[in-house]
Structure formats: C-alpha cells, structure tokens
Design a protein around this motif. Structure first.
Motif, PDB file in Angstrom:
ATOM      1  N   LEU A   1      -4.555  13.838  -1.014  1.00  0.00           N
ATOM      2  CA  LEU A   1      -3.942  12.528  -0.834  1.00  0.00           C
ATOM      3  C   LEU A   1      -4.387  11.606  -1.964  1.00  0.00           C
ATOM      4  O   LEU A   1      -5.551  11.591  -2.344  1.00  0.00           O
ATOM      5  CB  LEU A   1      -4.362  11.956   0.512  1.00  0.00           C
TER       6      LEU A   1
ATOM      7  N   SER B   1      -4.068   7.559  -2.707  1.00  0.00           N
ATOM      8  CA  SER B   1      -3.638   6.299  -2.113  1.00  0.00           C
ATOM      9  C   SER B   1      -3.739   5.159  -3.121  1.00  0.00           C
ATOM     10  O   SER B   1      -4.665   5.110  -3.933  1.00  0.00           O
ATOM     11  CB  SER B   1      -4.489   5.963  -0.897  1.00  0.00           C
TER      12      SER B   1
ATOM     13  N   TYR C   1       1.592  12.173  -1.527  1.00  0.00           N
ATOM     14  CA  TYR C   1       1.060  13.440  -1.063  1.00  0.00           C
ATOM     15  C   TYR C   1       1.431  14.568  -2.022  1.00  0.00           C
ATOM     16  O   TYR C   1       2.381  14.464  -2.798  1.00  0.00           O
ATOM     17  CB  TYR C   1       1.597  13.753   0.348  1.00  0.00           C
TER      18      TYR C   1
ATOM     19  N   GLY D   1      -6.424   3.141  -7.088  1.00  0.00           N
ATOM     20  CA  GLY D   1      -6.188   4.274  -6.195  1.00  0.00           C
ATOM     21  C   GLY D   1      -7.420   5.138  -6.083  1.00  0.00           C
ATOM     22  O   GLY D   1      -8.375   5.010  -6.851  1.00  0.00           O
TER      23      GLY D   1
ATOM     24  N   SER E   1       0.840  -1.188   0.000  1.00  0.00           N
ATOM     25  CA  SER E   1       0.000   0.000   0.000  1.00  0.00           C
ATOM     26  C   SER E   1       0.879   1.242   0.000  1.00  0.00           C
ATOM     27  O   SER E   1       1.821   1.336   0.782  1.00  0.00           O
ATOM     28  CB  SER E   1      -0.916   0.010   1.225  1.00  0.00           C
ATOM     29  N   CYS E   2       0.573   2.194  -0.900  1.00  0.00           N
ATOM     30  CA  CYS E   2       1.333   3.444  -0.988  1.00  0.00           C
ATOM     31  C   CYS E   2       0.399   4.634  -0.901  1.00  0.00           C
ATOM     32  O   CYS E   2      -0.725   4.592  -1.408  1.00  0.00           O
ATOM     33  CB  CYS E   2       2.100   3.536  -2.314  1.00  0.00           C
ATOM     34  N   SER E   3       0.877   5.699  -0.299  1.00  0.00           N
ATOM     35  CA  SER E   3       0.150   6.964  -0.259  1.00  0.00           C
ATOM     36  C   SER E   3       1.076   8.073  -0.746  1.00  0.00           C
ATOM     37  O   SER E   3       2.142   8.279  -0.164  1.00  0.00           O
ATOM     38  CB  SER E   3      -0.338   7.279   1.156  1.00  0.00           C
TER      39      SER E   3
ATOM     40  N   THR F   1       6.087  10.172  -0.852  1.00  0.00           N
ATOM     41  CA  THR F   1       5.318   8.936  -0.956  1.00  0.00           C
ATOM     42  C   THR F   1       5.669   8.023   0.211  1.00  0.00           C
ATOM     43  O   THR F   1       6.840   7.848   0.532  1.00  0.00           O
ATOM     44  CB  THR F   1       5.613   8.204  -2.279  1.00  0.00           C
TER      45      THR F   1
END
Length: 231
Positions: free
Chosen positions: A132, A134, A83, A119, A79-81, A88
C-alpha cells in the motif's frame, strides 16, 4: 516512464552525443530505432518476496500557448491510497485547472502546484505481495493558477512511438528492461525534442534529448516546467 530508476541503458540505430551534459540520441528521418531502459520501483524495496505490477507508459508532445478557462479548487484536504493491483481510492478532490489552446483544444490537469503532501509505504499484513502507498495532500484554497501557460499536446507529425513491455511484474530487488520503439517517416520535421524520464507530481525529472536529423543539437537547452499532460 514509470519507476525509481528508468534510465536509458542502450539504443538501436541512433548516434549518441553529449550535449551540455545531456545525452542526445540522433535518429535519421525515414528510419526505425529504439531506446532501452531499466525499470525498478521503491515500493518493493525492503519487502523480501514482494511483487508489484508496473504499467509502462510514455508521452510525446509538442507545445502551444493556452489561456485559463476553468479552475476547480477542490477540497482543502485530500487523502489517496494506491494499491499494487493498480487501483486508487481517494477521499476529497485535488484542484483541476483547464486551459484552451490556440487551435481550440482543451487540456486539463490536476493542479498539484496548489497542494503539498507526502506518502508512505507499508506492507499489507493479509497478503505479502499487496503493498500500500498512501498519500495525504493539504490544498491551498487561495491558490490561483497562471492565466496563460504552454500546453503539451499528444501529437507529432511523422513520428510514431511504441513501448515494449506494456506492463511487467517486478519482484523484490530486481530490475526489468523495457524498450521504446520509434518509427520516423519522411514527414517528420527535423529538430530536437527534450525527453523527460520518471515524471512525477513532485517535479523530479531525468532528461535526455532526441534529435531527428543528421547532427546533434547545437542550441541552448532550457529545462521546461512540469508538463500539463501525461500519457
């Protein structure tokens, strides 16, 4: 180039032709020219007053055959977020594949082909301009990459590229215009390059042709798979 609609809107010192539905921008050797393009981003659509910093980048490649030398499968779930300030944060790892080229160069990339995911965008309640985006990926641990591929390398004799602006602050509902500058010396080999715009891990591209010479491309256009390297 990065953005929702990074389409070419103008050119300088180039002749433009239609080749099988593709625009072919023809530049003469020993000349300078440019390509102008629009930049927008879907992550600020619908958030009135929002802003997002965009870093413009480009790559110009030639190709060589490469053979598989290393493959790291990564974790089954990642899982990546990302900004709006460019950072990241990720949990888990995506697979990484490395190939050795015929001249001894090594190229590695995150192997998106081994994973699938999606995402979503949301506003940050604590800061209107902090959006954001995600991502969640589920990876197939039994996936095996190809034994040989075509490597894309960041070198081209006689051709120098630059991009203006290097970055820009997009606001809600707006598009900005940037420019690719080309400096072509007498050492540049004549020929046609397939240029991809808005490359992504999902394999979506808009293509144009860039020709060094006096006439447009007259051969068969083959759209290649996703490049191994990105600038």
């Amino acid at each position: 180039m990065y953005g929702e609609h990074p389409s070419i809107i103008n050119e300088s010192n180039a002749s433009v032709y239609n080749v099988s539905g593709f625009s072919d921008y023809v530049f003469r050797a020993e000349s300078n020219g440019s390509l102008g393009f629009n930049v927008s981003d879907p992550r600020i659509a619908g958030f009135n007053g929002s802003t997002l910093k965009i870093n413009n980048s480009l790559g110009f490649y030639h190709t060589k055959n490469g053979t598989l030398i290393n493959y790291s499968k990564g974790s089954a779930f990642q899982s990546c977020s990302g900004y709006s300030n460019g950072t990241t944060v990720c949990f888990g790892t995506l697979p990484v594949v490395c190939y050795l080229g015929s001249s001894g160069e090594t190229a590695c990339q995150t192997e998106y082909g081994a994973c699938y995911g999606g995402g979503y965008a949301s506003s940050n309640s604590s800061m209107q301009s902090g959006l954001l985006f995600s991502y969640n990926y589920t990876c197939n641990t039994s996936y095996s990459p190809p034994k040989s591929v075509t490597l894309d390398l960041n070198t081209h004799p006689g051709i120098t590229l630059g991009i203006i602006l290097k970055w820009e602050l997009l606001t809600y509902g707006k598009r900005n215009t940037s420019k690719i500058g080309l400096s072509i010396s007498s050492a540049a080999p004549e020929g046609t390059y397939l240029a991809s715009f808005d490359p992504s891990s999902c394999g979506t591209y808009d293509y144009s042709l860039i020709t060094i010479g006096n006439a447009p491309y007259n051969g068969t256009i083959r759209v290649p798979p996703e490049p191994l390297l990105r600038a």
